[in-house]
Enzyme design. Structure first.
Site, short mmCIF file in Angstrom:
data_model
loop_
_atom_site.label_atom_id
_atom_site.label_comp_id
_atom_site.label_asym_id
_atom_site.label_seq_id
_atom_site.Cartn_x
_atom_site.Cartn_y
_atom_site.Cartn_z
N PHE A 291 -59.18 -70.51 -43.81
CA PHE A 291 -59.52 -69.63 -44.89
C PHE A 291 -60.98 -69.40 -45.36
O PHE A 291 -61.38 -68.43 -45.97
CB PHE A 291 -58.67 -69.77 -46.21
N LYS A 292 -61.71 -70.53 -45.11
CA LYS A 292 -63.20 -70.63 -45.72
C LYS A 292 -63.83 -69.70 -44.95
O LYS A 292 -65.07 -69.31 -45.60
CB LYS A 292 -63.55 -71.97 -45.57
N ASP A 293 -63.44 -69.18 -43.92
CA ASP A 293 -64.12 -67.99 -43.05
C ASP A 293 -64.59 -66.75 -44.08
O ASP A 293 -65.57 -66.28 -44.06
CB ASP A 293 -63.34 -67.43 -41.77
#
Ligand SMILES: *Cc1c(COP(=O)(O)O)cnc(C)c1O
Length: 433
Positions: A106-108
């Site tokens: 999700f950190k993308d």
């Protein structure tokens, strides 16, 4: 929009400054002066908007005063050029798959948004900027890939030696170009302390422009609000949007804080659950009202091995320090490695859905915590193949590695060994520039 510090000694800071500085001078975290509510009409029609259209509306309420509309639209659309599907796992439990971006976690989203916003601000000034990022695994890969090739920005990724998975490691050590990986002989908390100390060091800051890309940066954590809105929109389409409970596998609490901002903007989420592994400092706070950081312990959900979650300060600030108000919106839970493994295995056997160890905490929390009439969504924060060895050991079957990940594993590891003392880190940076 101006930003103030959670430590209360800094205010009136512009978005540009907040993004470039990362941390306030009083060591607090930046918060926007106002959190605007979105109009009811937006929520009434939210299920007719594309993910990008909806996200642009959310982005505009935070950043619209400070970034030209065309540029902001481009940043949002470039950031979100992958899908975030909502998948039904079992009766009344849905998985929001946040792992379809470049590094499958999700950190993308935050990393890509931040790299573009930072470039928008610094490229107008002509000064090179250095991003320092401490990672327990996934932040490093998301930030390194989000910033790869962005002009005028150099990224230093600090990671704890031997404590990230081989697949995670190759995603930030094989890139080269403007990305340098520093392999620190210590824990994630040591890495985070090095980064925090660097920002406070006068000599270092006089020599080079430093900024952070950890979830403390407003440009990284706020865009994470986008997908809570999208989860809601997809549930609305299914006729399941009443009594939504969102469960967030949490480490540094940046992700869940973005969700709490969403709720403050009017997003109808009934309540949140913060799922922890054995690093359950937040759960302890909910139970006692006392926040007591302690050294992190290693678990199989290692991106949540955080002993002093930095965004706790934001949660506290958002609720004016009221323990009661926090408890009204958020509950917590904590699972040890055996419980995580057991839930991952059981979910796979009973439903055919393969979780990663972080998502497994979220899934289990909903299985245990949903009440009648509630619909649960957990954020599936990473693709299970990112934790291939762990997951295979648990389910006894091979996990296929997506092509995106395989490509990283072909690269050659390049990293700089680093002691955990600040002196060592500082002299390295001074010499490198
Ligand atoms: C970073 C991360 C988390 C924790 O997110 P926070 O915003 O730090 O709470 C959970 N799962 C995965 C896979 C992560 O990479």
């Amino acid at each position: 929009m101006n930003y103030y510090s959670t430590n209360g000694k800094v205010s009136g800071v512009s978005l540009r400054q907040a993004v470039i500085k990362g941390l306030a001078d009083d060591k607090g975290l930046f918060m926007p002066d106002v959190i605007k509510r979105l109009p009811q009409a937006f929520f009434d029609t939210i299920d007719t908007l594309s993910f990008q259209e909806m996200a642009y509306t959310v982005a505009d309420t935070f950043f619209g005063e400070d970034v030209e509309a065309d540029a902001l639209k481009r940043i949002v659309y470039e950031t979100l050029n992958f899908d975030v599907p909502l998948v039904k796992v079992s009766n009344s439990i849905y998985s929001l798959e946040l792992f379809h971006g470049p590094t499958l976690a999700f950190k993308d989203v935050g990393a890509r948004f931040m790299s573009r916003l930072l470039a928008y601000f610094v490229n107008r000034e002509g000064d090179d900027v250095n991003v320092l990022v401490a990672t327990s695994g996934d932040t490093g890969s998301a930030v390194a890939n989000g910033f790869l090739g962005v002009e005028g920005v150099h990224v230093y990724v600090l990671y704890p030696k031997g404590l990230v998975s081989p697949i995670q490691e190759c995603q930030f050590t094989t890139l080269g170009q403007n990305i340098t990986a520093l392999e620190v002989d210590g824990t994630f908390d040591d890495c985070q302390a090095l980064v925090k100390n660097a920002f406070m060091d006068k000599q270092l800051n006089a020599k080079m422009k430093l900024t952070s890309a950890n979830s403390i940066n407003v440009a990284r954590f706020l865009p994470q609000a986008f997908y809570y809105f999208y989860a809601y929109a997809q549930l609305k389409k299914l006729g399941k949007a009443d009594n939504v409970v969102v469960c967030v596998p949490s480490g540094n609490f940046g992700n869940i804080t973005a969700g709490l901002f969403g709720k403050r903007m009017g997003l109808p989420i009934k309540r949140f659950i913060a799922a922890n592994n054995r690093n359950d400092i937040f759960l302890h706070y909910l139970r006692t009202g006392n926040y007591v950081p302690r050294p992190s312990v290693a678990t199989i959900a290692n991106a949540m091995d955080v002993g002093d979650p930095s965004n706790f300060a934001r949660v506290l600030d958002l609720y004016n320090g009221s323990h009661e108000a926090i408890c009204a919106d958020i509950s917590g839970c904590s699972y040890d490695d055996n419980q995580i493994a057991e839930s991952l295995k059981r979910c796979f056997e009973e439903t055919g859905y393969l979780l990663d160890p972080h998502g497994a905490c979220g899934y289990r929390a909903l299985c245990e915590g949903l009440t009648a009439g509630e619909t649960g969504v957990f954020l599936e924060t990473a693709h299970p193949a990112k934790f291939k060895e762990t997951v295979e050991k648990i389910i006894g079957t091979e996990v296929a590695v997506p092509a995106k990940l395989q490509a990283f594993m072909q690269g050659e590891k390049q990293s700089v060994p680093m002691a955990k003392t600040f002196e060592a880190f500082k002299s390295y940076l001074m010499a490198d520039k």
